[in-house]
Design a protein around this motif. Structure first.
Motif, PDB file in Angstrom:
ATOM      1  N   SER A   1       0.875  -1.176   0.017  1.00 55.94           N
ATOM      2  CA  SER A   1      -0.042   0.031   0.042  1.00 55.94           C
ATOM      3  C   SER A   1       0.883   1.170   0.070  1.00 55.94           C
ATOM      4  O   SER A   1       0.342   2.397  -0.401  1.00 55.94           O
ATOM      5  N   GLY A   2       2.190   1.101   0.398  1.00 51.01           N
ATOM      6  CA  GLY A   2       2.915   2.407   0.615  1.00 51.01           C
ATOM      7  C   GLY A   2       2.607   3.138   1.910  1.00 51.01           C
ATOM      8  O   GLY A   2       1.446   2.925   2.610  1.00 51.01           O
ATOM      9  N   PRO A   3       3.722   3.837   2.501  1.00 48.39           N
ATOM     10  CA  PRO A   3       3.540   4.314   3.800  1.00 48.39           C
ATOM     11  C   PRO A   3       2.567   5.155   4.155  1.00 48.39           C
ATOM     12  O   PRO A   3       1.777   5.218   5.264  1.00 48.39           O
ATOM     13  N   GLU A   4       2.273   6.065   3.135  1.00 47.73           N
ATOM     14  CA  GLU A   4       0.982   7.215   3.573  1.00 47.73           C
ATOM     15  C   GLU A   4      -0.404   6.509   3.691  1.00 47.73           C
ATOM     16  O   GLU A   4      -1.107   6.707   4.333  1.00 47.73           O
ATOM     17  N   LYS A   5      -0.584   5.663   2.432  1.00 48.83           N
ATOM     18  CA  LYS A   5      -2.014   5.079   2.431  1.00 48.83           C
ATOM     19  C   LYS A   5      -1.866   4.004   3.482  1.00 48.83           C
ATOM     20  O   LYS A   5      -3.130   3.855   4.174  1.00 48.83           O
ATOM     21  N   ARG A   6      -1.046   3.432   3.846  1.00 49.87           N
ATOM     22  CA  ARG A   6      -1.168   2.409   5.098  1.00 49.87           C
ATOM     23  C   ARG A   6      -1.383   3.035   6.267  1.00 49.87           C
ATOM     24  O   ARG A   6      -2.179   2.440   7.081  1.00 49.87           O
ATOM     25  N   TYR A   7      -0.456   4.264   6.548  1.00 50.17           N
ATOM     26  CA  TYR A   7      -0.847   4.866   7.828  1.00 50.17           C
ATOM     27  C   TYR A   7      -2.259   5.364   7.865  1.00 50.17           C
ATOM     28  O   TYR A   7      -2.874   5.500   8.915  1.00 50.17           O
ATOM     29  N   ARG A   8      -2.798   6.130   6.637  1.00 50.80           N
ATOM     30  CA  ARG A   8      -3.995   6.753   6.744  1.00 50.80           C
ATOM     31  C   ARG A   8      -5.149   5.447   7.119  1.00 50.80           C
ATOM     32  O   ARG A   8      -5.993   5.678   7.806  1.00 50.80           O
ATOM     33  N   GLN A   9      -4.896   4.211   6.455  1.00 51.70           N
ATOM     34  CA  GLN A   9      -5.777   3.023   6.606  1.00 51.70           C
ATOM     35  C   GLN A   9      -5.695   2.615   8.186  1.00 51.70           C
ATOM     36  O   GLN A   9      -6.756   2.401   8.897  1.00 51.70           O
ATOM     37  N   TRP A  10      -4.416   2.891   8.735  1.00 52.24           N
ATOM     38  CA  TRP A  10      -4.353   2.466  10.007  1.00 52.24           C
ATOM     39  C   TRP A  10      -5.026   3.729  11.130  1.00 52.24           C
ATOM     40  O   TRP A  10      -5.521   2.911  12.030  1.00 52.24           O
ATOM     41  N   LEU A  11      -4.892   4.588  10.816  1.00 54.87           N
ATOM     42  CA  LEU A  11      -5.744   5.835  11.351  1.00 54.87           C
ATOM     43  C   LEU A  11      -6.976   5.750  11.535  1.00 54.87           C
ATOM     44  O   LEU A  11      -7.737   5.761  12.495  1.00 54.87           O
ATOM     45  N   ALA A  12      -7.700   4.949  10.425  1.00 54.67           N
ATOM     46  CA  ALA A  12      -8.944   4.901  10.226  1.00 54.67           C
ATOM     47  C   ALA A  12      -9.658   3.703  11.039  1.00 54.67           C
ATOM     48  O   ALA A  12     -10.503   4.025  11.671  1.00 54.67           O
TER      49      ALA A  12
END
Length: 714
Positions: free
Chosen positions: A272-283
């Protein structure tokens, strides 16, 4: 005085008035009373002025909390769970105006706010709050501590695995509003299993069932996992599914999207890449999404109100983390199921010994299908042993017997044919030449090796094996197992020139292949899914997998064979699998009968008799001979601990890439195995952790590496 400091002879009109206005504005500006570097002289927070911080230092002797003062300017943002930066490493003599100063900046997590401190000296102040986003919940902290204790590791190391690196752009974006719970799904293909429908109903009703699921061959398992997740969401709770790789995560993702639509689940994978993965993790952490599908790192996903944790194919080596303290997904999800009192599902087309132990202990119930359904869904499995290869000269030269050639020809008439070839580099294990029983040590039952091709020694305890003979048939002759083929694709291409040959392996892994006739050559674990299923499959060089110097060689070989065979059409549709291995061997017979559970149960019984994991608990200690001898002597090991070794480790080739935990290139390291009976695993981990912390506190510089429950012990 420089020219810039000289006053002009005739200032512009209004110049002095404008300068005075600027000075007055600066005087009235709100500025901090102290520098953020030390907050020297700054007022502290009026309430709870002490912050207890977990600093990001993975060394064991610093595996504790440290207290810091909270400046008044940071009071609002310095809340439990946020990331902070602190000064660490200053001496107690460096105190000015009541504040400890100096030391380097280091990351940490704020654990709690307190009214006072247990420390008698001056406290350093928090340098600053990295982000007001609370990323570490009390539940996650408790889980991380339990994982650290189980694997003799530090809390900081576990938190590095559990919480992804911060991405400011992703953090600044709000997460969507959570959607209402979906309707409970029907059982679907879960009804093929004896208790399958009841399992889904229990999840939908808010229950916490625990099951070991032996999935039927075929392509229904992603949909079945998705239905278990939807049933959990229907009860108002969250669900977490961990799979070995991104390809299988994509299949579960597609199944969940088909049942739920977009926006109800997150996918946490490295792709997913770092930004998308972190955004999903935050959700997930914020409660916007209640379901997660991901690979290994997702085992720590902060799902709110967790109702189900599930792991698919727990025998895959990808589930074992290669970073300290080396946790395994299955064990972490067991801890989560216990701590959060949620449901647990361990699924696979095969069955590991650990899964069989969960059922035997009563911790989980089995989810299996009736034998009639198994026989209808599984392909026909035929075997070719060494005897047939010896009688067929042409087949022996090409390592493909006549039965295999005929199966390929027949299969290509109706669809693609899968050819599984073991990876290169398998280390052969010694076995009886007559009956193929693995050669084991009389003292500790470890595998026998012949590094100099003459003297037999144990790979665990290092003792010599003089006058060895097979315990099964009495033979005194040994054989080493063969190594897999390198040119299988080229050989098949020459044999079938009119057929397309495709390869899937380490350098290039295919996800899917069309349903038209073709030859697909793949290494284990890289088999693509064929549209409509494969017409046939060849499992070549079975001895190369069964002969690995590993306690799990038979179990792992059977798992890889069944994974490949599950992609073949059922016997009722003409699907056929040919395996080139000795037909009398237990893993081969388990494949023919399609009975992974029976194989795991028998393997568990033998390991209990011999004291092998998972019935016993083991830990490996590696390093230079002097370092590990000193470490073991200083460790306060449990009284029932058994010491096996030391034995020398293979010297790493400077020209090859090192795996995590390998000795430095060219250095001679040794390994000691520590074995304890059931019930003493926690005491062993605590003793090793305490000894390592004491050694590091004394300034020990020689590396000593500890791994609890190592996946490869020979």
């Amino acid at each position: 005085m420089s020219s810039d400091d000289k006053q002009p002879e005739e200032p512009a009109a209004g110049g002095p008035e404008q300068l005075a206005l600027i000075r007055e504005t600066v005087r009235k500006a709100k500025v901090p009373k102290a520098k953020p570097r030390t907050w020297r002289g700054a007022a502290l927070a009026r309430e709870l002025p002490v912050a207890r911080v977990m600093v990001n230092k993975g060394v064991l002797h610093l595996d504790q909390y440290f207290d810091y003062a909270v400046p008044e300017e940071l009071d609002a943002d310095a809340q439990p769970g946020v990331r902070v930066r602190v000064r660490f490493g200053a001496g107690a003599h460096r105190v000015r105006e009541g504040r400890r100063e100096g030391g380097g900046l280091i990351d940490g997590f704020l654990i709690e706010r307190r009214a006072d401190t247990d420390y008698g000296g001056a406290l350093a102040a928090l340098a600053y709050v990295v982000s007001p986003e609370p990323v570490l919940s009390p539940q996650m902290l408790a889980l991380a501590r339990a994982v650290a204790d189980r694997y003799a590791g530090s809390l900081a190391d576990v938190l590095q695995l559990a919480i992804p690196p911060r991405n400011g752009r992703a953090e600044s974006k709000p997460s969507p509003e959570p959607l209402p719970p979906p309707a409970a799904p029907d059982a679907g293909s879960w009804s093929r299993y004896g208790r399958g429908a009841a399992f889904v109903e229990a999840l939908a009703g808010g229950g916490a069932p625990r099951a070991v699921w032996t999935a039927l061959p075929g392509q229904q398992w992603p949909d079945e996992l998705a239905r278990a997740v939807v049933a959990t969401l229907a009860s108002g709770r969250g669900a977490l599914v961990v799979v070995p790789d991104g390809r299988r995560a994509a299949r579960v993702d597609a199944a969940l999207t088909a049942l739920l639509g977009e926006g109800r689940h997150a996918v946490l994978t490295a792709e997913s890449g770092p930004e998308k993965r972190y955004r999903q993790w935050l959700a997930v952490r914020r409660g916007s999404v209640r379901a997660v599908v991901g690979t290994r790192a997702a085992m720590f996903a902060p799902v709110q109100d967790l109702g189900l944790v599930a792991v698919w194919d727990d025998g895959d080596s990808s589930h074992s983390d290669e970073n300290a303290p080396f946790p395994h997904v299955r064990e972490v999800l067991e801890l989560r199921a216990t701590h959060d009192k949620c449901g647990f599902l361990l699924g696979s087309t095969s069955c590991t010994v650990e899964a069989a132990q969960l059922v035997e202990s009563g911790w989980a119930l089995p989810l299996i299908a009736d034998r009639e359904l198994v026989r209808g869904a599984a392909p026909l499995v035929r075997t070719v042993g060494d005897g047939e290869l010896a009688r067929d000269g042409a087949a022996r030269a090409a390592r493909l017997p006549s039965l295999a050639w005929q199966t390929v020809r027949d299969g290509l008439k109706s669809g693609p044919v899968l050819v599984q070839v073991p990876r290169r580099g398998y280390v052969p294990r010694l076995a009886c030449e007559r009956c193929r029983t693995p050669a084991r040590c009389r003292h500790c039952s470890g595998p026998l090796e012949a590094p100099d091709e003459r003297d037999l020694t144990c790979g665990w305890c290092g003792r010599g094996a003089v006058d060895w003979h097979c315990v099964a048939c009495g033979s005194a002759k040994l054989r080493a197992q063969i190594v897999g083929a390198r040119r299988t694709a080229e050989e098949l291409g020459r044999a079938f020139p009119a057929v397309q040959v495709r390869t899937s392996g380490r350098d290039h892994v295919l996800d899917t292949v069309p349903g038209r006739p073709a030859l697909v050559v793949s290494t284990p674990g890289a088999e693509p899914v064929a549209e409509g299923g494969y017409a046939a499959a060849l499992l070549l060089d079975g001895w190369a997998m069964l002969g690995r110097a590993d306690l799990r060689a038979g179990e792992d070989a059977l798992r890889r064979w069944m994974d490949a065979a599950s992609l073949v059409r059922g016997q009722s549709e003409g699907g056929t699998v040919v395996i080139v291995a000795e037909p009398t061997l237990r893993p081969v017979q388990a494949l023919v009968r399609w009975d992974p559970v029976g194989h795991a149960q028998r393997e568990l019984g033998e390991r209990a008799h011999l004291g092998f994991p998972p019935v016993s608990r083991m830990a490996s200690v590696t390093g230079r001979a002097e370092a590990i001898a000193e470490f073991v002597a200083a460790a306060d090991l449990p009284g029932d601990a058994e010491l096996l070794g030391p034995v020398p480790l293979p010297i790493s080739d400077p020209g090859r890439p090192r795996r995590p935990g390998d000795p430095p290139a060219g250095e001679v390291w040794e390994r000691v195995l520590l074995r304890v009976p059931p019930g003493s695993g926690a005491a062993l981990a605590a003793a090793l952790k305490s000894a390592q912390a004491a050694r590091l506190a004394r300034g020990g510089t020689e590396p000593v590496r500890i791994r609890v429950d190592p996946p490869d012990i020979g």
